[in-house]
Design a protein around this motif. Structure first.
Motif, PDB file in Angstrom:
ATOM      1  N   GLY A   1      24.752  19.619  26.413  1.00  0.00           N
ATOM      2  CA  GLY A   1      25.931  20.425  26.126  1.00  0.00           C
ATOM      3  C   GLY A   1      26.515  21.172  27.310  1.00  0.00           C
ATOM      4  O   GLY A   1      27.470  21.919  27.155  1.00  0.00           O
ATOM      5  N   ARG A   2      25.967  20.982  28.490  1.00  0.00           N
ATOM      6  CA  ARG A   2      26.463  21.676  29.690  1.00  0.00           C
ATOM      7  C   ARG A   2      26.940  20.664  30.714  1.00  0.00           C
ATOM      8  O   ARG A   2      26.358  19.590  30.853  1.00  0.00           O
ATOM      9  CB  ARG A   2      25.365  22.538  30.301  1.00  0.00           C
ATOM     10  N   GLY A   3      27.972  21.038  31.447  1.00  0.00           N
ATOM     11  CA  GLY A   3      28.499  20.159  32.478  1.00  0.00           C
ATOM     12  C   GLY A   3      28.175  20.676  33.868  1.00  0.00           C
ATOM     13  O   GLY A   3      28.126  21.886  34.095  1.00  0.00           O
ATOM     14  N   GLN A   4      27.936  19.746  34.768  1.00  0.00           N
ATOM     15  CA  GLN A   4      27.734  20.096  36.176  1.00  0.00           C
ATOM     16  C   GLN A   4      28.285  18.971  37.029  1.00  0.00           C
ATOM     17  O   GLN A   4      28.315  17.815  36.605  1.00  0.00           O
ATOM     18  CB  GLN A   4      26.268  20.377  36.473  1.00  0.00           C
ATOM     19  N   SER A   5      28.737  19.316  38.214  1.00  0.00           N
ATOM     20  CA  SER A   5      29.325  18.296  39.082  1.00  0.00           C
ATOM     21  C   SER A   5      28.257  17.625  39.929  1.00  0.00           C
ATOM     22  O   SER A   5      27.178  18.171  40.153  1.00  0.00           O
ATOM     23  CB  SER A   5      30.414  18.910  39.960  1.00  0.00           C
ATOM     24  N   LEU A   6      28.600  16.427  40.389  1.00  0.00           N
ATOM     25  CA  LEU A   6      27.722  15.679  41.265  1.00  0.00           C
ATOM     26  C   LEU A   6      27.939  16.171  42.690  1.00  0.00           C
ATOM     27  O   LEU A   6      29.072  16.399  43.110  1.00  0.00           O
ATOM     28  CB  LEU A   6      28.056  14.187  41.160  1.00  0.00           C
ATOM     29  N   HIS A   7      26.850  16.358  43.442  1.00  0.00           N
ATOM     30  CA  HIS A   7      26.920  16.891  44.802  1.00  0.00           C
ATOM     31  C   HIS A   7      26.506  15.850  45.837  1.00  0.00           C
ATOM     32  O   HIS A   7      25.708  14.962  45.554  1.00  0.00           O
ATOM     33  CB  HIS A   7      26.018  18.117  44.936  1.00  0.00           C
TER      34      HIS A   7
ATOM     35  N   VAL B   1      36.355  13.950  40.699  1.00  0.00           N
ATOM     36  CA  VAL B   1      35.070  14.651  40.686  1.00  0.00           C
ATOM     37  C   VAL B   1      34.318  14.174  39.455  1.00  0.00           C
ATOM     38  O   VAL B   1      34.894  14.032  38.368  1.00  0.00           O
ATOM     39  CB  VAL B   1      35.292  16.186  40.618  1.00  0.00           C
ATOM     40  N   LEU B   2      33.034  13.909  39.612  1.00  0.00           N
ATOM     41  CA  LEU B   2      32.229  13.437  38.500  1.00  0.00           C
ATOM     42  C   LEU B   2      31.509  14.610  37.841  1.00  0.00           C
ATOM     43  O   LEU B   2      30.747  15.321  38.501  1.00  0.00           O
ATOM     44  CB  LEU B   2      31.203  12.404  38.979  1.00  0.00           C
ATOM     45  N   GLU B   3      31.776  14.797  36.557  1.00  0.00           N
ATOM     46  CA  GLU B   3      31.080  15.822  35.763  1.00  0.00           C
ATOM     47  C   GLU B   3      29.987  15.121  34.970  1.00  0.00           C
ATOM     48  O   GLU B   3      30.247  14.135  34.281  1.00  0.00           O
ATOM     49  CB  GLU B   3      32.043  16.516  34.804  1.00  0.00           C
ATOM     50  N   VAL B   4      28.784  15.646  35.059  1.00  0.00           N
ATOM     51  CA  VAL B   4      27.634  15.130  34.315  1.00  0.00           C
ATOM     52  C   VAL B   4      27.369  16.105  33.177  1.00  0.00           C
ATOM     53  O   VAL B   4      27.158  17.298  33.408  1.00  0.00           O
ATOM     54  CB  VAL B   4      26.388  15.029  35.229  1.00  0.00           C
ATOM     55  N   ARG B   5      27.382  15.609  31.936  1.00  0.00           N
ATOM     56  CA  ARG B   5      27.128  16.464  30.773  1.00  0.00           C
ATOM     57  C   ARG B   5      25.742  16.156  30.230  1.00  0.00           C
ATOM     58  O   ARG B   5      25.425  15.024  29.907  1.00  0.00           O
ATOM     59  CB  ARG B   5      28.175  16.241  29.693  1.00  0.00           C
ATOM     60  N   MET B   6      24.927  17.212  30.188  1.00  0.00           N
ATOM     61  CA  MET B   6      23.557  17.126  29.681  1.00  0.00           C
ATOM     62  C   MET B   6      23.292  18.352  28.833  1.00  0.00           C
ATOM     63  O   MET B   6      23.601  19.460  29.251  1.00  0.00           O
ATOM     64  CB  MET B   6      22.546  17.153  30.851  1.00  0.00           C
TER      65      MET B   6
ATOM     66  N   ARG C   1      27.578  19.957  48.596  1.00  0.00           N
ATOM     67  CA  ARG C   1      28.980  20.178  48.232  1.00  0.00           C
ATOM     68  C   ARG C   1      29.385  19.215  47.127  1.00  0.00           C
ATOM     69  O   ARG C   1      28.831  18.121  47.016  1.00  0.00           O
ATOM     70  CB  ARG C   1      29.879  19.976  49.451  1.00  0.00           C
ATOM     71  N   THR C   2      30.373  19.607  46.343  1.00  0.00           N
ATOM     72  CA  THR C   2      30.873  18.738  45.282  1.00  0.00           C
ATOM     73  C   THR C   2      31.325  17.422  45.884  1.00  0.00           C
ATOM     74  O   THR C   2      32.090  17.397  46.844  1.00  0.00           O
ATOM     75  CB  THR C   2      32.035  19.411  44.528  1.00  0.00           C
ATOM     76  N   LEU C   3      30.842  16.328  45.330  1.00  0.00           N
ATOM     77  CA  LEU C   3      31.168  15.001  45.831  1.00  0.00           C
ATOM     78  C   LEU C   3      32.567  14.613  45.372  1.00  0.00           C
ATOM     79  O   LEU C   3      32.869  14.672  44.176  1.00  0.00           O
ATOM     80  CB  LEU C   3      30.146  13.994  45.315  1.00  0.00           C
TER      81      LEU C   3
END
Length: 101
Positions: free
Chosen positions: A36-42, A29-34, A47-49
């Motif tokens: 100071g916060r992380g979010q997953s790629l959809h 799963v790819l987490e994108v940090r921007m 849905r989470t990719l």
């Protein structure tokens, strides 16, 4: 976050780092940090990719400018049954967005 959003943010210089998180069963799963916060790629359905490998991630991200990119593995010892919960040890290895070949 969707791939087109990731691309726009990366080209604008807003991405702090990308973390390719290895999950049991050969899924990444790819987490994108921007900021100071992380979010997953959809995916396009929201849905989470799920990615198959590091090379799959590199193929998907090949048009992005260079940003810090890490492969993240949870410690096997932390996933064992009966081990105490608490501080988790993770292996975090810097990798390149471009192919290693």
């Amino acid at each position: 976050m969707y791939l087109h959003d990731l691309s726009a943010h990366a080209h604008a210089g807003h991405i702090d780092e990308l973390n390719l998180i290895s999950i049991e069963g050969g899924i990444y799963v790819l987490e994108v940090r921007m900021a100071g916060r992380g979010q997953s790629l959809h995916d396009e359905n929201g849905r989470t990719l799920h990615l198959r490998s590091v090379e799959h991630a590199r193929e998907l991200l090949h048009e992005l400018p260079q940003v810090p990119f890490h492969l993240v593995h949870a410690s096997v010892h932390d996933e064992m049954c009966g081990m105490p919960t608490g501080t988790q040890n993770t292996l975090r290895v810097p990798i390149s967005l471009s192919s290693s070949w």
